[in-house]
Design a protein around this motif. Structure first.
Motif, PDB file in Angstrom:
ATOM      1  N   TYR A  21     -21.805  -5.146  11.807  1.00 13.75           N
ATOM      2  CA  TYR A  21     -22.108  -6.438  11.188  1.00 13.75           C
ATOM      3  C   TYR A  21     -23.008  -7.281  12.084  1.00 13.75           C
ATOM      4  CZ  TYR A  21     -21.323 -10.910   8.831  1.00 13.75           C
ATOM      5  OH  TYR A  21     -21.499 -12.102   8.160  1.00 13.75           O
ATOM      6  N   SER A  22     -22.654  -7.411  13.360  1.00  9.70           N
ATOM      7  CA  SER A  22     -23.432  -8.253  14.276  1.00  9.70           C
ATOM      8  C   SER A  22     -24.837  -7.688  14.493  1.00  9.70           C
ATOM      9  CB  SER A  22     -22.710  -8.390  15.620  1.00  9.70           C
ATOM     10  OG  SER A  22     -22.582  -7.141  16.270  1.00  9.70           O
ATOM     11  N   THR A  23     -24.943  -6.361  14.565  1.00  3.78           N
ATOM     12  CA  THR A  23     -26.260  -5.746  14.726  1.00  3.78           C
ATOM     13  C   THR A  23     -27.131  -5.992  13.499  1.00  3.78           C
ATOM     14  OG1 THR A  23     -25.295  -4.004  16.103  1.00  3.78           O
ATOM     15  CG2 THR A  23     -27.481  -3.600  15.224  1.00  3.78           C
ATOM     16  N   SER A  24     -26.539  -5.892  12.336  1.00  5.88           N
ATOM     17  CA  SER A  24     -27.279  -6.144  11.095  1.00  5.88           C
ATOM     18  C   SER A  24     -27.762  -7.588  11.029  1.00  5.88           C
ATOM     19  CB  SER A  24     -26.396  -5.833   9.883  1.00  5.88           C
ATOM     20  OG  SER A  24     -25.988  -4.476   9.882  1.00  5.88           O
ATOM     21  N   ILE A  25     -26.911  -8.521  11.459  1.00  2.56           N
ATOM     22  CA  ILE A  25     -27.291  -9.929  11.485  1.00  2.56           C
ATOM     23  C   ILE A  25     -28.469 -10.143  12.439  1.00  2.56           C
ATOM     24  CG2 ILE A  25     -26.519 -12.236  12.163  1.00  2.56           C
ATOM     25  CD1 ILE A  25     -25.382 -11.200   9.510  1.00  2.56           C
ATOM     26  N   ASP A  26     -28.398  -9.499  13.605  1.00  2.00           N
ATOM     27  CA  ASP A  26     -29.494  -9.593  14.577  1.00  2.00           C
ATOM     28  C   ASP A  26     -30.806  -9.074  13.982  1.00  2.00           C
ATOM     29  OD1 ASP A  26     -27.796 -10.642  16.439  1.00  2.00           O
ATOM     30  OD2 ASP A  26     -27.520  -8.784  17.561  1.00  2.00           O
ATOM     31  N   VAL A  27     -30.730  -7.924  13.330  1.00  2.00           N
ATOM     32  CA  VAL A  27     -31.916  -7.281  12.771  1.00  2.00           C
ATOM     33  C   VAL A  27     -32.574  -8.165  11.711  1.00  2.00           C
ATOM     34  CG1 VAL A  27     -32.644  -5.384  11.273  1.00  2.00           C
ATOM     35  CG2 VAL A  27     -31.269  -4.912  13.293  1.00  2.00           C
ATOM     36  N   ILE A  28     -31.774  -8.741  10.843  1.00  2.00           N
ATOM     37  CA  ILE A  28     -32.304  -9.612   9.791  1.00  2.00           C
ATOM     38  C   ILE A  28     -32.971 -10.838  10.411  1.00  2.00           C
ATOM     39  CG2 ILE A  28     -31.679 -11.100   7.849  1.00  2.00           C
ATOM     40  CD1 ILE A  28     -29.433  -9.044   7.235  1.00  2.00           C
ATOM     41  N   GLY A  29     -32.339 -11.429  11.413  1.00  2.00           N
ATOM     42  CA  GLY A  29     -32.919 -12.578  12.095  1.00  2.00           C
ATOM     43  C   GLY A  29     -34.239 -12.245  12.766  1.00  2.00           C
ATOM     44  N   SER A  30     -34.299 -11.090  13.431  1.00  2.00           N
ATOM     45  CA  SER A  30     -35.527 -10.669  14.109  1.00  2.00           C
ATOM     46  C   SER A  30     -36.637 -10.371  13.114  1.00  2.00           C
ATOM     47  CB  SER A  30     -35.249  -9.427  14.963  1.00  2.00           C
ATOM     48  OG  SER A  30     -34.341  -9.718  16.005  1.00  2.00           O
ATOM     49  N   ALA A  31     -36.290  -9.775  11.985  1.00  2.00           N
ATOM     50  CA  ALA A  31     -37.303  -9.490  10.962  1.00  2.00           C
ATOM     51  C   ALA A  31     -37.901 -10.787  10.420  1.00  2.00           C
ATOM     52  CB  ALA A  31     -36.688  -8.669   9.830  1.00  2.00           C
ATOM     53  N   CYS A  32     -37.067 -11.798  10.236  1.00  2.00           N
ATOM     54  CA  CYS A  32     -37.570 -13.100   9.787  1.00  2.00           C
ATOM     55  C   CYS A  32     -38.438 -13.738  10.870  1.00  2.00           C
ATOM     56  CB  CYS A  32     -36.402 -14.021   9.434  1.00  2.00           C
ATOM     57  SG  CYS A  32     -35.496 -13.534   7.944  1.00  2.00           S
ATOM     58  N   GLY A  33     -38.057 -13.542  12.138  1.00  2.00           N
ATOM     59  CA  GLY A  33     -38.877 -14.037  13.241  1.00  2.00           C
ATOM     60  C   GLY A  33     -40.243 -13.376  13.261  1.00  2.00           C
ATOM     61  N   THR A  34     -40.275 -12.092  12.953  1.00  2.00           N
ATOM     62  CA  THR A  34     -41.549 -11.360  12.882  1.00  2.00           C
ATOM     63  C   THR A  34     -42.431 -11.912  11.763  1.00  2.00           C
ATOM     64  OG1 THR A  34     -40.413  -9.359  13.649  1.00  2.00           O
ATOM     65  CG2 THR A  34     -42.593  -9.075  12.661  1.00  2.00           C
ATOM     66  N   LEU A  35     -41.820 -12.165  10.626  1.00  2.00           N
ATOM     67  CA  LEU A  35     -42.566 -12.742   9.503  1.00  2.00           C
ATOM     68  C   LEU A  35     -43.094 -14.130   9.868  1.00  2.00           C
ATOM     69  CD1 LEU A  35     -43.472 -12.334   6.592  1.00  2.00           C
ATOM     70  CD2 LEU A  35     -41.309 -13.333   5.840  1.00  2.00           C
ATOM     71  N   ALA A  36     -42.303 -14.888  10.634  1.00  2.00           N
ATOM     72  CA  ALA A  36     -42.745 -16.216  11.073  1.00  2.00           C
ATOM     73  C   ALA A  36     -43.988 -16.114  11.954  1.00  2.00           C
ATOM     74  CB  ALA A  36     -41.610 -16.917  11.824  1.00  2.00           C
ATOM     75  N   LEU A  37     -44.055 -15.071  12.787  1.00  2.00           N
ATOM     76  CA  LEU A  37     -45.243 -14.860  13.614  1.00  2.00           C
ATOM     77  C   LEU A  37     -46.480 -14.627  12.760  1.00  2.00           C
ATOM     78  CD1 LEU A  37     -44.039 -12.544  16.540  1.00  2.00           C
ATOM     79  CD2 LEU A  37     -44.723 -14.931  16.677  1.00  2.00           C
ATOM     80  N   CYS A  38     -46.320 -13.837  11.725  1.00  2.00           N
ATOM     81  CA  CYS A  38     -47.450 -13.564  10.823  1.00  2.00           C
ATOM     82  C   CYS A  38     -47.933 -14.854  10.165  1.00  2.00           C
ATOM     83  CB  CYS A  38     -47.035 -12.557   9.750  1.00  2.00           C
ATOM     84  SG  CYS A  38     -46.509 -10.941  10.372  1.00  2.00           S
ATOM     85  N   LEU A  39     -47.002 -15.670   9.707  1.00  2.00           N
ATOM     86  CA  LEU A  39     -47.354 -16.928   9.047  1.00  2.00           C
ATOM     87  C   LEU A  39     -47.969 -17.911  10.039  1.00  2.00           C
ATOM     88  CD1 LEU A  39     -44.190 -17.352   6.791  1.00  2.00           C
ATOM     89  CD2 LEU A  39     -46.459 -16.552   6.105  1.00  2.00           C
ATOM     90  N   TYR A  40     -47.472 -17.899  11.256  1.00  2.00           N
ATOM     91  CA  TYR A  40     -48.020 -18.766  12.301  1.00  2.00           C
ATOM     92  C   TYR A  40     -49.476 -18.418  12.585  1.00  2.00           C
ATOM     93  CZ  TYR A  40     -48.786 -20.500  17.081  1.00  2.00           C
ATOM     94  OH  TYR A  40     -49.302 -21.099  18.208  1.00  2.00           O
ATOM     95  N   ALA A  41     -49.751 -17.128  12.723  1.00  2.00           N
ATOM     96  CA  ALA A  41     -51.127 -16.693  12.982  1.00  2.00           C
ATOM     97  C   ALA A  41     -52.047 -17.018  11.805  1.00  2.00           C
ATOM     98  CB  ALA A  41     -51.162 -15.197  13.275  1.00  2.00           C
ATOM     99  N   ARG A  42     -51.520 -16.856  10.594  1.00  2.00           N
ATOM    100  CA  ARG A  42     -52.354 -17.066   9.402  1.00  2.00           C
ATOM    101  C   ARG A  42     -52.634 -18.540   9.129  1.00  2.00           C
ATOM    102  NH1 ARG A  42     -55.278 -18.440   6.375  1.00  2.00           N
ATOM    103  NH2 ARG A  42     -55.822 -17.729   4.259  1.00  2.00           N
ATOM    104  N   PHE A  43     -51.611 -19.383   9.179  1.00  2.00           N
ATOM    105  CA  PHE A  43     -51.781 -20.758   8.714  1.00  2.00           C
ATOM    106  C   PHE A  43     -51.900 -21.783   9.840  1.00  2.00           C
ATOM    107  CE2 PHE A  43     -49.619 -18.556   5.204  1.00  2.00           C
ATOM    108  CZ  PHE A  43     -50.561 -18.773   4.211  1.00  2.00           C
ATOM    109  N   ALA A  44     -51.184 -21.592  10.941  1.00  2.00           N
ATOM    110  CA  ALA A  44     -51.286 -22.544  12.048  1.00  2.00           C
ATOM    111  C   ALA A  44     -52.530 -22.251  12.899  1.00  2.00           C
ATOM    112  CB  ALA A  44     -50.030 -22.497  12.911  1.00  2.00           C
ATOM    113  N   LEU A  45     -52.751 -20.972  13.210  1.00  2.00           N
ATOM    114  CA  LEU A  45     -53.898 -20.592  14.017  1.00  2.00           C
ATOM    115  C   LEU A  45     -55.132 -20.259  13.174  1.00  2.00           C
ATOM    116  CD1 LEU A  45     -52.105 -18.296  16.640  1.00  2.00           C
ATOM    117  CD2 LEU A  45     -52.595 -20.744  16.783  1.00  2.00           C
ATOM    118  N   LYS A  46     -54.895 -20.090  11.874  1.00  2.00           N
ATOM    119  CA  LYS A  46     -55.981 -19.755  10.937  1.00  2.00           C
ATOM    120  C   LYS A  46     -56.740 -18.499  11.368  1.00  2.00           C
ATOM    121  CE  LYS A  46     -56.674 -24.439   9.166  1.00  2.00           C
ATOM    122  NZ  LYS A  46     -55.374 -24.919   9.645  1.00  2.00           N
ATOM    123  N   ASP A  47     -55.964 -17.517  11.806  1.00  2.00           N
ATOM    124  CA  ASP A  47     -56.531 -16.243  12.246  1.00  2.00           C
ATOM    125  C   ASP A  47     -56.050 -15.150  11.286  1.00  2.00           C
ATOM    126  OD1 ASP A  47     -57.459 -13.992  13.550  1.00  2.00           O
ATOM    127  OD2 ASP A  47     -56.868 -14.659  15.549  1.00  2.00           O
TER     128      ASP A  47
END
Length: 458
Positions: free
Chosen positions: A223-249
């Motif tokens: 359970y705890s590992t699955s929670i970690d994985v889901i959180g990290s995957a959302c963090g990865t998606l946040a990086l993509c959005l940050y590069a696209r919209f905040a950095l406009k890259d």
């Protein structure tokens, strides 16, 4: 002709060179990922080895871009390793089963429950997508023609971890209940079995990241590992959005997503070697499962994960036109430029020792001791101090007497070209011969021969 024009005039790599690069990266990553799973290397330490080998290879090819240098090299490696996630309980779920990891009271074996193999597929994809997020971002920044500031990289790192922990303490539990409700029910039953009335959500909050407590509860580690994985995957998606919209890259956003997707597909595709014989999985072949088991079983899964990842990442890189990339070869990110004694200390302690030397010394010491304990630390210290002193002596002439800003009078690409085969050879030697030799015995495994073939190929 100006430097810029000379850079822009570079021709693209030949088809043959691109093919060789992809093949080399596949066998390199396969062998390093297998070594990562070996006793002596370990989770984050093993990932440091994988990251160092892969970045050395990549920068041997693309290292003439000014967006990478002796300073950023170790940062890229360390950021790759700190996001290493996962635990072995997840890689069997594509077979349609999940275990409690520890027995319930009165039971002598782990409880096995049936789940949907699609939930196993989903969690494996999320696991892979979240495995190399900061490497994906750093490599995408490297390929981009946009000039980056150090503060933008720091914000990206902070954003990833903020998103990870925010999602982990909030929506991860709801998402997991949608993906795999049996995992929630199993942990709930495990808590009740051990006398706790808390819900899985409250139990994780009360014992936040207290894995020594959670792993003692049936279903807790899963359970705890699955929670970690889901959180990290959302963090990865946040990086993509940050590069696209905040950095406009757009290019960096796309490549961050694609590298993460490649890792997701790689670890999931390789997982077939673990679940091919399951009666509830996608592939139901006992003969295939027996073959995988005979070749290497768990070790084969590790090897194939790296193989597919190396293949995919290098394929993505060579699809970038070298001629197009060369237009931004001279774009430098606004990063700290070290000079004098600060540079002398940083490059020796961080670049040459921590990134290149300690990642070999620590696995060697651990394998010689066949464990990681006080003796391993003492041996690592005994080897490490002379090695660190050696680097200070070697670079003193260039950095303190000649006043160079780099430890060697060579381009960073040339440095990687020389260091890469040396580093890879040392890692393979540690894997093969430190402690009990894998090659010189009466029963050499198929995986050992695969590692030998990989080394020769690379």
């Amino acid at each position: 002709m100006s430097i810029e024009n000379k850079s822009a005039a570079k021709k693209d790599f030949s088809i043959g060179f691109k093919i060789i690069s992809i093949i080399g990266a596949a066998f390199l990553m396969g062998s390093l990922w297998r070594a990562r799973g070996e006793t002596g290397f370990g989770s984050m330490w093993g990932m440091l080895v994988v990251a160092t080998g892969l970045t050395l290879l990549i920068f041997s090819i693309y290292g003439d871009r000014k967006k990478i240098d002796y300073f950023l090299f170790p940062l890229t490696i360390f950021l790759t390793a700190i996001t290493a996630s996962g635990w072995g309980t997840l890689n069997m779920q594509m077979g349609g089963y999940m275990t409690s990891s520890v027995p319930f009271t009165g039971e002598t074996a782990d409880r096995i429950i049936e789940i949907s193999p699609f939930s196993g597929l989903a969690i494996m994809l999320l696991l892979g997508f979240a495995w190399l997020p900061l490497f994906a971002f750093m490599m995408s920044r490297f390929l981009s023609g946009r000039q980056y500031k150090l503060i933008e990289i720091i914000i990206a790192i902070a954003l990833f971890f903020f998103t990870l922990y925010f999602i982990k303490t909030t929506f991860s539990h709801l998402i997991l209940n949608l993906i795999n409700p049996q995992a929630v029910d199993l942990f709930k039953a495990g808590l009740a079995d051990k006398g706790y009335s808390d819900s899985p959500f409250m139990a994780c909050l009360k014992h936040f990241e207290n894995y020594s407590w959670i792993k003692k509860i049936p279903g807790g580690r899963n359970y705890s590992t699955s929670i970690d994985v889901i959180g990290s995957a959302c963090g990865t998606l946040a990086l993509c959005l940050y590069a696209r919209f905040a950095l406009k890259d757009k290019q960096a956003a796309r490549n961050t997503f694609l590298i993460s997707l490649i890792m997701a597909i790689s670890i999931t595709l390789a997982d077939i070697t673990m679940v091919a014989g399951s009666d509830r999985g996608f592939i139901r072949s006992i003969k295939l499962q027996d073959f995988f088991t005979e070749v290497g079983g768990w070790a084969l899964w590790e090897y194939m994960t790296g193989f597919f990842a190396g293949f995919g990442i290098m394929l993505l890189l060579v699809l970038h036109s070298r001629k197009k990339l060369s237009e931004s070869d001279n774009v430098e990110d606004k990063i700290i430029k070290l000079k004098g004694k600060p540079a002398y200390i940083y490059y020796n302690c961080i670049t040459l020792f921590a990134a290149l030397s300690l990642t070999v010394i620590r696995p060697f010491a651990s394998k010689m001791d066949n464990a990681y304990n006080t003796n391993t630390f003492i041996l690592s210290f005994a080897i490490g101090i002379p090695v660190l002193a050696m680097w200070f002596i070697i670079t003193k002439k260039n950095m303190l007497k000649k006043k160079l800003d780099t430890p060697f009078n060579a381009s960073f690409r040339r440095f990687c070209e020389i260091v890469f085969p040396c580093y890879y050879t040392l890692i393979v030697a540690v894997y093969m011969f430190a402690g009990k030799s894998k090659l010189f015995n009466t029963d050499v495994s198929a995986m050992t021969w695969i590692m030998v073939f990989s080394y020769i190929t690379v």
